[in-house]
Scaffold this active site. Sequence first.
Site, PDB file in Angstrom:
ATOM      1  N   ASN A 102       0.857  -1.186   0.000  1.00 36.56           N
ATOM      2  CA  ASN A 102       0.000   0.000   0.000  1.00 36.56           C
ATOM      3  C   ASN A 102       0.890   1.232   0.000  1.00 36.56           C
ATOM      4  O   ASN A 102       1.855   1.311   0.771  1.00 36.56           O
ATOM      5  CB  ASN A 102      -0.910  -0.004   1.231  1.00 36.56           C
ATOM      6  N   GLY A 146      -4.338   3.050   1.854  1.00 34.77           N
ATOM      7  CA  GLY A 146      -4.453   2.399   3.152  1.00 34.77           C
ATOM      8  C   GLY A 146      -3.132   2.155   3.853  1.00 34.77           C
ATOM      9  O   GLY A 146      -3.078   1.376   4.803  1.00 34.77           O
ATOM     10  N   GLN A 147      -2.066   2.826   3.412  1.00 30.06           N
ATOM     11  CA  GLN A 147      -0.789   2.667   4.122  1.00 30.06           C
ATOM     12  C   GLN A 147      -0.894   3.312   5.498  1.00 30.06           C
ATOM     13  O   GLN A 147      -1.279   4.484   5.617  1.00 30.06           O
ATOM     14  CB  GLN A 147       0.363   3.304   3.323  1.00 30.06           C
ATOM     15  N   HIS A 169       6.770  -1.892   3.032  1.00 29.89           N
ATOM     16  CA  HIS A 169       6.543  -3.301   3.401  1.00 29.89           C
ATOM     17  C   HIS A 169       5.673  -3.969   2.361  1.00 29.89           C
ATOM     18  O   HIS A 169       4.774  -3.352   1.786  1.00 29.89           O
ATOM     19  CB  HIS A 169       5.902  -3.431   4.787  1.00 29.89           C
ATOM     20  N   HIS A 209       3.075  -7.069   1.963  1.00 28.75           N
ATOM     21  CA  HIS A 209       2.252  -8.060   2.647  1.00 28.75           C
ATOM     22  C   HIS A 209       2.318  -9.346   1.816  1.00 28.75           C
ATOM     23  O   HIS A 209       2.070  -9.316   0.603  1.00 28.75           O
ATOM     24  CB  HIS A 209       0.790  -7.623   2.693  1.00 28.75           C
TER      25      HIS A 209
HETATM   26  P1  5GP Z   1      -0.293  -0.998   5.919  1.00 26.54           P
HETATM   27  O1  5GP Z   1      -1.691  -0.674   6.376  1.00 26.54           O
HETATM   28  O2  5GP Z   1       0.645   0.166   6.199  1.00 26.54           O
HETATM   29  O3  5GP Z   1      -0.193  -1.495   4.508  1.00 26.54           O
HETATM   30  O4  5GP Z   1       0.159  -2.230   6.791  1.00 26.54           O
HETATM   31  C1  5GP Z   1       0.702  -2.114   8.062  1.00 26.54           C
HETATM   32  C2  5GP Z   1       0.639  -3.483   8.692  1.00 26.54           C
HETATM   33  O5  5GP Z   1       1.478  -3.497   9.824  1.00 26.54           O
HETATM   34  C3  5GP Z   1      -0.772  -3.880   9.167  1.00 26.54           C
HETATM   35  O6  5GP Z   1      -1.154  -5.087   8.535  1.00 26.54           O
HETATM   36  C4  5GP Z   1      -0.597  -4.026  10.683  1.00 26.54           C
HETATM   37  O7  5GP Z   1      -1.367  -5.088  11.217  1.00 26.54           O
HETATM   38  C5  5GP Z   1       0.885  -4.283  10.827  1.00 26.54           C
HETATM   39  N1  5GP Z   1       1.457  -3.816  12.069  1.00 26.54           N
HETATM   40  C6  5GP Z   1       1.289  -2.591  12.641  1.00 26.54           C
HETATM   41  N2  5GP Z   1       1.999  -2.493  13.778  1.00 26.54           N
HETATM   42  C7  5GP Z   1       2.644  -3.683  13.925  1.00 26.54           C
HETATM   43  C8  5GP Z   1       3.533  -4.190  14.916  1.00 26.54           C
HETATM   44  O8  5GP Z   1       3.898  -3.518  15.906  1.00 26.54           O
HETATM   45  N3  5GP Z   1       3.984  -5.466  14.749  1.00 26.54           N
HETATM   46  C9  5GP Z   1       3.609  -6.228  13.684  1.00 26.54           C
HETATM   47  N4  5GP Z   1       4.116  -7.463  13.614  1.00 26.54           N
HETATM   48  N5  5GP Z   1       2.779  -5.775  12.721  1.00 26.54           N
HETATM   49  C10 5GP Z   1       2.299  -4.522  12.850  1.00 26.54           C
END
Ligand code: 5GP
Length: 114
Positions: A87, A93-94, A100, A102
Amino acid sequence: MSDCIFCQIVDGSIPSTTVYEDEDCLAFEDLNPQAPVHALVIPKRHIISLAKIQEGDQSVLGQLMIACSRVAQQKGLAEQGYRVVTNIGKEAGQTVFHLHFHVLGGRGFHWPPG
Ligand code: 5GP
Ligand code: ZN
């Protein structure tokens, strides 16, 4: 200390469950999994998103793709299929502004994505 949670995972100050590691990349279990398999593959060096990559980043980006493939292989997803998602920015939705990927699998996914 960095205020980026993924940099803190890299330096060990926030605990995580490692699923893969090499010199440039780390993969760990997502805290809030959206599928039976949900790992995050990140560069150890802080890069905000694909919107902010630069000329010198080819090597780490290639290594990240190899890491995604290895994580999927290790999780037994290579045959059945899986999804790799990144994202970029708020509208996509980032929520964590450290690049990163997924790696999601173990169930079916819809297309187009929501
Ligand atoms: P985004 O929404 O930025 O694409 O994804 C961020 C991801 O990081 C989410 O799926 C969320 O669950 C994960 N996440 C957020 N904080 C932490 C954390 O402290 N540890 C781990 N293992 N995952 C996290
Ligand atoms: Zn970071």
